[in-house]
Scaffold this motif. Structure first.
Motif, PDB file in Angstrom:
ATOM      1  N   PRO A  60      -2.622   0.402  -5.838  1.00 37.95           N
ATOM      2  CA  PRO A  60      -3.737   0.122  -4.924  1.00 37.95           C
ATOM      3  C   PRO A  60      -4.885   1.117  -5.043  1.00 37.95           C
ATOM      4  CG  PRO A  60      -1.764   0.827  -3.706  1.00 37.95           C
ATOM      5  CD  PRO A  60      -1.351   0.601  -5.118  1.00 37.95           C
ATOM      6  N   LEU A 107      -6.343  -6.408   1.020  1.00 41.55           N
ATOM      7  CA  LEU A 107      -5.912  -6.373  -0.377  1.00 41.55           C
ATOM      8  C   LEU A 107      -5.214  -7.670  -0.781  1.00 41.55           C
ATOM      9  CD1 LEU A 107      -5.507  -4.806  -3.036  1.00 41.55           C
ATOM     10  CD2 LEU A 107      -3.478  -3.756  -2.015  1.00 41.55           C
ATOM     11  N   LEU A 166       0.834  -1.204   0.000  1.00 44.27           N
ATOM     12  CA  LEU A 166       0.000   0.000   0.000  1.00 44.27           C
ATOM     13  C   LEU A 166       0.866   1.251   0.000  1.00 44.27           C
ATOM     14  CD1 LEU A 166      -2.870  -0.697   2.580  1.00 44.27           C
ATOM     15  CD2 LEU A 166      -3.058  -0.586   0.097  1.00 44.27           C
ATOM     16  N   SER A 172     -13.319  -7.858   2.656  1.00 45.58           N
ATOM     17  CA  SER A 172     -13.797  -6.845   3.604  1.00 45.58           C
ATOM     18  C   SER A 172     -14.919  -7.404   4.476  1.00 45.58           C
ATOM     19  CB  SER A 172     -14.281  -5.609   2.831  1.00 45.58           C
ATOM     20  OG  SER A 172     -14.724  -4.620   3.732  1.00 45.58           O
ATOM     21  N   TYR A 207      -7.936   1.993  -2.589  1.00 46.15           N
ATOM     22  CA  TYR A 207      -7.125   2.045  -1.364  1.00 46.15           C
ATOM     23  C   TYR A 207      -6.217   3.270  -1.364  1.00 46.15           C
ATOM     24  CZ  TYR A 207      -8.557  -2.717  -0.266  1.00 46.15           C
ATOM     25  OH  TYR A 207      -9.300  -3.829   0.039  1.00 46.15           O
ATOM     26  N   SER A 208      -6.149   3.948  -0.230  1.00 44.31           N
ATOM     27  CA  SER A 208      -5.264   5.108  -0.101  1.00 44.31           C
ATOM     28  C   SER A 208      -3.836   4.638   0.136  1.00 44.31           C
ATOM     29  CB  SER A 208      -5.688   5.973   1.094  1.00 44.31           C
ATOM     30  OG  SER A 208      -7.023   6.365   0.941  1.00 44.31           O
ATOM     31  N   GLN A 235      -6.057   1.432   9.944  1.00 44.57           N
ATOM     32  CA  GLN A 235      -6.590   1.317   8.580  1.00 44.57           C
ATOM     33  C   GLN A 235      -5.549   0.713   7.641  1.00 44.57           C
ATOM     34  OE1 GLN A 235      -9.988   2.413   8.275  1.00 44.57           O
ATOM     35  NE2 GLN A 235      -9.806   1.031   6.547  1.00 44.57           N
ATOM     36  N   ASN A 288      -6.134  -2.715   5.693  1.00 43.81           N
ATOM     37  CA  ASN A 288      -6.233  -2.617   4.238  1.00 43.81           C
ATOM     38  C   ASN A 288      -5.220  -3.486   3.506  1.00 43.81           C
ATOM     39  OD1 ASN A 288      -8.372  -0.898   4.492  1.00 43.81           O
ATOM     40  ND2 ASN A 288      -7.302   0.944   3.815  1.00 43.81           N
TER      41      ASN A 288
END
Length: 340
Positions: A251, A294, A229, A317, A256-257, A286, A290
């Motif tokens: 991502p 992922l 990420l 999720s 996704y951030s 987070q 995440n």
């Protein structure tokens, strides 16, 4: 005879398939000294292993392994080569429970830490599970829970002739690449993180040579042997046929951030076990949640349980949010303790 192979690789010449097979058979049959094994591992790394050599090595190691007899239909293995020196927590081990919580069978193959503070074995043991089950117990565990962890030394007894050299060298060797390709149950769907794009490219070709149905091999731009990420990731995909080129995965394409690399760092087995518990219970940061979600999504997609990555992300999720992943972790711990 073995000296001939050492001389050849020290001259930066590749071994033929037959020579590579014979050299490794000599090692795994205990016919070679620890010093010669170390020389072989270092020599191969300095020369650079060829696709032909690595495919031959995988065949030898698969033949020498103890087989796990279970129905592998729709089952996936997700693991990394290790050797990326990243210091992250055990991402693929955490993802195992998320994948299982999404209804996808998991046959994970792993080891104690060789180059990191905490391997998959170490963190599972700290969580309270019994990771060193033998063949019959592993088969029963998978039958009961749809999950199994196969501790490499129990299924690759020949590795005992290699471990002294690997431990004394403390560097990455071709066994980092072989490990993820030696699943004792012979799974046909895999996600393998590699320490470099070159290694990922080589591994997808080996899997194609060995008739794997579907797989992703990957290496992140930040050096991670997971889908990252904090950077883009180079991903190779094997379906019915192999496309030779990687895809650069961002991502952000799945919503996704981007995160700072330090947000993905782990520590020893105790620290990493706590992160895994927090992830499956929905209490993690987070970034931690995440990255596991992922990586689990790619495994769900590789197993054929979701037609698209977007669908797979939703399944991963939901596995966490519904408490299903947490239930799978608890089920795995309890069943492995009982069977041991």
């Amino acid at each position: 005879m073995f000296t001939t192979y050492l001389e050849k690789i020290s001259a930066h010449e590749n071994l033929t398939s037959a020579e590579a097979s014979h050299a490794l058979k000599m090692i795994v049959d205990g016919m070679v000294s620890d010093e010669e094994v170390a020389g072989f591992l270092v020599g191969m790394r300095m020369k650079g292993e060829s696709l032909e050599e690595l495919t031959a090595f995988v065949k030898v190691m698969r033949e020498a392994s103890t087989k796990v007899d279970v129905d592998t239909t729709g089952a996936v293995d997700l693991c990394g080569t290790g050797g990326d020196k990243s210091g992250t927590f055990n991402i693929s081990t955490a993802a195992m429970f998320v994948v299982a919580g999404a209804g996808v069978p998991v046959l994970k193959h792993g080891n104690r830490s060789v180059s990191s503070k905490s391997g998959s074995y170490d963190v599972l043991e700290t969580l309270g599970a019994v990771p060193h089950l033998q063949k019959a117990e592993v088969e029963k565990l998978f039958e009961e829970t749809g999950m199994a962890f196969m501790f490499a030394p129990n299924f690759h007894p020949a590795m005992k002739y290699v471990m002294p050299a690997r431990k004394s060298l403390k560097i990455r060797t071709f066994f980092n690449m072989l490990g993820p390709l030696l699943n004792p149950a012979g799974v046909q769907h895999q996600v393998i993180g590699a320490f470099s794009t070159e290694a990922a490219a080589m591994m997808i070709q080996i899997l194609a040579n060995l008739d794997t149905k579907s797989a992703f091999t990957l290496s992140a731009h930040d050096g991670l042997d997971e889908i990252s990420l904090s950077s883009q990731t180079e991903i190779f995909e094997l379906k019915s046929n192999l496309s030779g080129n990687s895809t650069t995965f961002d991502p952000g394409s799945l919503g996704y951030s981007k995160v700072e690399f330090r947000e993905l760092l782990g520590g020893d087995a105790d620290y990493n076990a706590e992160i895994i518990i927090n992830i499956v219970k929905g209490n993690a940061s987070q970034a931690q949640r995440n990255i596991v979600e992922l990586n689990a999504a790619f495994a769900i997609h590789a197993a054929g349980a979701a037609g698209t990555l977007e669908e797979a992300v939703e399944m991963a999720s939901e596995s966490i949010s519904s408490g299903s992943a947490a239930n799978k972790l608890e089920q795995f711990i309890n069943a492995s303790m009982r069977l041991a």
